[in-house]
Structures are given as C-alpha cells and as structure tokens.
Design a protein around this motif. Structure first.
Motif, PDB file in Angstrom:
ATOM      1  N   GLY A  27     -66.360  47.567 -27.601  1.00  0.00           N
ATOM      2  CA  GLY A  27     -66.997  48.773 -27.493  1.00  0.00           C
ATOM      3  C   GLY A  27     -68.016  49.020 -28.934  1.00  0.00           C
ATOM      4  N   CYS A  28     -68.153  50.222 -29.241  1.00  0.00           N
ATOM      5  CA  CYS A  28     -68.951  50.549 -30.209  1.00  0.00           C
ATOM      6  C   CYS A  28     -68.708  50.485 -31.736  1.00  0.00           C
ATOM      7  CB  CYS A  28     -69.693  52.042 -29.869  1.00  0.00           C
ATOM      8  SG  CYS A  28     -68.351  53.191 -30.040  1.00  0.00           S
ATOM      9  N   ASN A  31     -65.388  52.695 -32.422  1.00  0.00           N
ATOM     10  CA  ASN A  31     -64.136  52.301 -32.094  1.00  0.00           C
ATOM     11  C   ASN A  31     -63.634  51.222 -33.104  1.00  0.00           C
ATOM     12  OD1 ASN A  31     -62.464  52.850 -29.729  1.00  0.00           O
ATOM     13  ND2 ASN A  31     -62.812  50.634 -28.804  1.00  0.00           N
ATOM     14  N   THR A  63     -59.740  49.686 -26.635  1.00  0.00           N
ATOM     15  CA  THR A  63     -60.701  49.446 -25.629  1.00  0.00           C
ATOM     16  C   THR A  63     -61.886  50.396 -25.504  1.00  0.00           C
ATOM     17  OG1 THR A  63     -59.437  50.948 -24.288  1.00  0.00           O
ATOM     18  CG2 THR A  63     -58.708  48.658 -24.175  1.00  0.00           C
ATOM     19  N   CYS A  64     -62.723  50.207 -24.518  1.00  0.00           N
ATOM     20  CA  CYS A  64     -64.142  51.094 -24.512  1.00  0.00           C
ATOM     21  C   CYS A  64     -64.068  51.225 -22.940  1.00  0.00           C
ATOM     22  CB  CYS A  64     -65.130  49.962 -24.973  1.00  0.00           C
ATOM     23  SG  CYS A  64     -66.821  50.741 -24.413  1.00  0.00           S
ATOM     24  N   ALA A  65     -64.445  52.516 -22.834  1.00  0.00           N
ATOM     25  CA  ALA A  65     -64.742  52.968 -21.401  1.00  0.00           C
ATOM     26  C   ALA A  65     -66.093  53.328 -20.870  1.00  0.00           C
ATOM     27  CB  ALA A  65     -63.966  54.296 -21.154  1.00  0.00           C
ATOM     28  N   VAL A  66     -67.060  52.715 -21.800  1.00  0.00           N
ATOM     29  CA  VAL A  66     -68.385  53.124 -21.550  1.00  0.00           C
ATOM     30  C   VAL A  66     -69.042  52.695 -20.107  1.00  0.00           C
ATOM     31  CG1 VAL A  66     -69.962  51.846 -22.720  1.00  0.00           C
ATOM     32  CG2 VAL A  66     -70.402  54.164 -22.785  1.00  0.00           C
ATOM     33  N   CYS A  98     -60.714  54.214 -25.993  1.00  0.00           N
ATOM     34  CA  CYS A  98     -61.406  55.407 -24.985  1.00  0.00           C
ATOM     35  C   CYS A  98     -60.863  55.112 -23.307  1.00  0.00           C
ATOM     36  CB  CYS A  98     -62.896  55.167 -24.834  1.00  0.00           C
ATOM     37  SG  CYS A  98     -63.566  55.592 -26.550  1.00  0.00           S
ATOM     38  N   ILE A 180     -68.981  58.995 -20.250  1.00  0.00           N
ATOM     39  CA  ILE A 180     -67.632  59.371 -20.160  1.00  0.00           C
ATOM     40  C   ILE A 180     -67.127  59.857 -21.739  1.00  0.00           C
ATOM     41  CG2 ILE A 180     -66.642  56.862 -21.114  1.00  0.00           C
ATOM     42  CD1 ILE A 180     -65.025  58.927 -18.328  1.00  0.00           C
ATOM     43  N   VAL A 181     -67.767  59.399 -22.604  1.00  0.00           N
ATOM     44  CA  VAL A 181     -67.473  59.814 -24.061  1.00  0.00           C
ATOM     45  C   VAL A 181     -66.895  61.289 -24.303  1.00  0.00           C
ATOM     46  CG1 VAL A 181     -68.333  59.927 -26.400  1.00  0.00           C
ATOM     47  CG2 VAL A 181     -68.861  57.921 -25.165  1.00  0.00           C
ATOM     48  N   ARG A 185     -63.387  61.154 -26.168  1.00  0.00           N
ATOM     49  CA  ARG A 185     -63.216  61.707 -27.243  1.00  0.00           C
ATOM     50  C   ARG A 185     -63.427  63.019 -27.806  1.00  0.00           C
ATOM     51  NH1 ARG A 185     -63.596  57.499 -31.066  1.00  0.00           N
ATOM     52  NH2 ARG A 185     -63.834  55.438 -30.084  1.00  0.00           N
ATOM     53  N   GLN A 216     -71.127  60.204 -32.840  1.00  0.00           N
ATOM     54  CA  GLN A 216     -71.507  60.149 -31.199  1.00  0.00           C
ATOM     55  C   GLN A 216     -72.782  60.963 -31.247  1.00  0.00           C
ATOM     56  OE1 GLN A 216     -68.282  59.224 -30.936  1.00  0.00           O
ATOM     57  NE2 GLN A 216     -69.094  57.395 -29.967  1.00  0.00           N
TER      58      GLN A 216
END
Ligand code: 5AD
Ligand code: SF4
Length: 449
Positions: A27-28, A31, A63-66, A98, A180-181, A185, A216
């Motif tokens: 992710g970003c 993260n 992990t990332c959820a975007v 996330c 989702i952020v 977050r 963000q």
C-alpha cells in the motif's frame, strides 16, 4: 511504552539468540511509515531484522485495503505461509494494517488462515502487548479496535539514509464515496508542529536529503493554530541541505496560502501530486469530492502562474459506478488541458461499507478497460512531450544509486534521471544538463561537482 518494551525485551532475552523480525508493508507511504514504527519498536525490544520470511521468528504483513486486488494478493501470500509454519511451528505470524481493520476481513483471516497468530490495525504501539500475550499463552490474539491516536515516534527503523517519511497528520474526514480509508484509519488528527519540526531537525542533522510529509489529507493539517501553509514555511526555515515533498493534498483545500507557501519555500519541491479522480462534475459530486472540474483547472492555473515550470501529477479512477462515455471525455479533457507529468490510474474497485458500494453499476467491465487504455495512451503522448521539453534544460537531481558507472536519481519534479558518475555521488544533489529523454526517464551530464 518503554515499560512494555522492557518486558518484551526480558522475554526475548531468555532465548538463545535475539528473535528476527520480517515485516513487509503493502500500500501507500503512510502504511510503509507505520511499518517502520512497528519494526522500530521491536528492534528497541531486542529483535534483529531479516529481509526474508524464511529465517524469521516473527513475520508481519502490513496490509492495504484500498482496492480488491491488494487484498487478493495478501490472501495469496498468507496461503503460502503455511509451509513456513509447518517447517518451523515456533514462528509467530501476524497481519496488520488497513485490510485487517475491516471486521469481516479480520474474522475471515482468523477462520481461514489458522497459522496466523495475531491481528492488529495501524498502530504499532498495539503490538508489544499482543506479543507478550502470545509468547506467554500461545493463543491467537487480535486487537483491531484501536483508538484514533497520534502515535509516538521515538523508535523508527528507517531503511534509507537519504530519504525519510514524516507523518504530519493521520486519518481522514472526507468520506469520498469510493474510499475505505476513513473507515479504517479513523478521523483526522494532526501532530503538533513542534514534534514535526524536531523530527525534521534531527533528520537534517543525520544528513537526510529528502523528506516526504505524509497525511491522508496533508493540506487539511491543523494543530496549535498552525495550518498547512504555515507548517511548510516553518519547515522551510529549518537549517540543512534537504528538500521536501508532501502527499497527498486534497484539491478542495489547495488554497492560495498553500500555493504561496510552496512558491516561496526553496526547500519545497516544485511538484504537486494533486489527485483529480475524475474530470466530470457529475462523477465528482457522486464521489463527494467537493470541487468541480473548473475549480481543479483554476487551482492548477493559479499554481502554475505562481510557479512556472511546476510539475503536477495525479490519481485518476476509471469506471466509477455508472460513469458514462461523456463523463470520461471530461476526464480526458482535464488530462489534456493540465498536462500532468505523471498519472496513477486505477479501475474503480468496490469497497464494502462505502457509499459507492451501494450503487448498482451498469457500466460493463470491458468498457472500463477500454477507457483505461485510451487514458493511458493519451498520457503516454503527453508524458513523451513533457519529457522531450526537458532536453537542453538543467535539473537538480538527488542521486539515489549507482550501477555500472551510471547514477540514478530524481529531479524535483520526481522524474527519474540517469547520468554517468561515481558511487561517491550517491546521497548528493547534482545539477544535470539533460541531453536525452524517454517517456519516463531523462538522461544527461553532471554540470557541477
Ligand atoms: N477504487 C479504485 N481506486 C481507488 N482509490 C481509492 N479508493 C479506490 C477504489 N475504491 C485510488 C484513488 C486514490 C488512490 C490512493 O487510490 O485514486 O487517490
Ligand atoms: Fe494506505 Fe489507503 Fe491502502 Fe490504507 S487503504 S494502506 S491508507 S492506500
């Protein structure tokens, strides 16, 4: 925090050798930065670091959820870890970040991947307690309901000696309908300007050459009566030979004060990553972006009139639910008008729990893919022209690495530049006269030494 780290360190010291931790962040940049805090805490407690899960005692995937693809990838990686656990049943495996903050995902991982020992969210400070429990009781541990805190940043394990990321604010209040952020977050909270400035002063003393301010919504920063524009000016006043970037600002908060501050601060790179998402007013409204195509163009115009030569990059989502061919033409129109140096493009991905996930999407998948192809081909043309225009100009490059006699670094526009030179130049700024250009890279000769 120190107390719990000491306890952890005591537990670790009973082992024959210090435990090795492997952490990988998806992710970003935020993260990745969280991951540096997690490893930093574990190193403080006595762990060593390894760059492969094969010999690790503690394995953590951040992990990332975007987008759905990012999540699918993590499931693949988690599946593969069964082999490592079979070979070494003592290994402790954790998943954080996330993706795990979504309750349904956490429950699914707990149920499906029995070799996973713990789950937590985005806050590194949650981990030491969890580890103590696991080492003591050997049971599954999960804590994904972290409060919206501003984490301490005492122990950070940074990989680079040239670049450093500095979070300035956490969370998001915007609730763009696709995103989702805000759900994972939490709400916006800004670090104190004092803490940010002290961290940057220390980095400057350590000879760090490029600092990325993270948030963000970086430009909705606000703490102790200091807003984002003022923060930039204060950072610019810090002594040292370093440059500063920030990501990502929201177009709706990109006022004249912020643009002025960037323009008058020699340390702030003249490159803005300004996420457009869509050029259609109808879609922007459905996304809850709170600006129009016209306003975005006006902001870019204002920025360029203050800073000639400014480079602008962006994020674009293709195929938001029910985006029409006409809506998409508006996006292409903005891309043509602005001439972004670079665009990051994403096909819309439905995120459960968001507003947009409730929309019944009638746009066929093939149509979305075709639009993406058109967008990328338009941007190729634009990038090629922008890059060609650099030939003959001199750009300041921060040299990152050297291989086979060739130095590689980035200009302040965030464009990759190659030039012949010695390994000793790594970590220094060089003026490079551009002699050649490809679509995504420039070539030239150093003109100062
Ligand atoms: N689908 C596709 N792209 C998304 N992004 C955020 N959420 C989604 C989603 N649901 C993109 C946006 C954002 C970037 C980090 O990821 O363009 O700016
Ligand atoms: Fe970063 Fe967003 Fe992915 Fe979280 S969901 S890691 S905030 S990109």
């Amino acid at each position: 925090m120190i107390e719990i780290l000491e306890k952890l360190s005591e537990t670790f010291s009973k082992r024959q050798s210090p435990p090795l931790v492997f952490l990988h962040s998806f992710g970003c940049r935020q993260n990745v930065s969280d991951g540096e805090s997690t490893v930093g805490l574990l190193v403080k407690a006595g762990c060593g670091v390894t760059d492969t899960p094969d010999n690790a005692d503690i394995i953590i995937y951040n992990t990332c959820a975007v987008r759905e693809n990012a999540e699918k990838h993590v499931y693949g990686v988690l599946g593969e870890l069964t082999h490592i656990k079979e070979r070494n049943p003592d290994v402790i495996i954790g998943v954080c970040g996330c993706m795990v903050k979504q309750k349904h995902v956490a429950e699914f991982i707990k149920k499906t991947y029995r070799h996973v020992d713990f789950l937590f969210g985005n806050n590194a400070e949650t981990l030491p307690d969890i580890l103590l429990e696991i080492l003591d009781k050997r049971t599954f541990m999960m804590n994904i309901n972290e409060p919206d805190i501003i984490p301490e940043r005492e122990f950070i394990q940074r990989k680079s000696k040239i670049f450093a990321d500095v979070p300035i604010m956490y969370g998001c209040n915007n609730f763009c309908t696709y995103c989702i952020v805000p759900y994972v977050r939490g709400r916006e909270r800004s670090r104190s300007p004092h803490d940010i400035i002290e961290e940057i002063k220390a980095l400057s003393k350590d000879n760090i050459k490029e600092i990325m301010l993270l948030g963000q919504n970086a430009n909705s920063y606000s703490s102790d009566n200091v807003d984002f524009a003022e923060l930039l000016l204060k950072i610019n006043d810090i002594d040292g030979d370093f440059r500063v970037r920030f990501m990502s600002p929201h177009p709706k908060d990109m006022g004249s004060d912020v643009l002025q501050a960037i323009a008058q601060s020699e340390k702030i790179c003249k490159h803005i990553h300004l996420p457009l998402q869509s050029g259609s007013n109808r879609i922007l409204e459905a996304m809850n972006r709170r600006y129009t195509k016209e306003k975005f163009l006006e902001t870019a115009d204002k920025a360029r009139s203050l800073m000639p030569g400014l480079s602008i990059s962006t994020d674009i989502i293709v195929g938001f639910p029910n985006e029409t061919a006409e809506d998409f033409e508006d996006t292409l129109d903005v891309v043509k008008t602005i001439g972004f140096t670079n665009i990051f493009t994403f096909i819309y991905s439905k995120r459960s729990g968001t507003k947009a996930a409730e929309i019944i999407d009638l746009t066929p998948k093939d149509e979305k893919t075709a639009r993406m192809t058109r967008l990328l081909s338009l941007q190729n043309e634009i990038s090629t022209k922008i890059m060609a225009d650099f030939v003959g100009k001199t750009v300041k490059v921060l040299i990152e690495e050297q291989k086979d006699g060739i130095l590689f670094g980035k200009s302040e526009h965030s464009i990759g530049v190659k030039t012949p030179g010695d390994p000793g130049e790594v970590g220094t700024f060089k003026d490079v006269k551009i002699t050649g250009a490809k679509r995504s890279e420039l070539y030239g000769e150093i003109v100062n030494s």
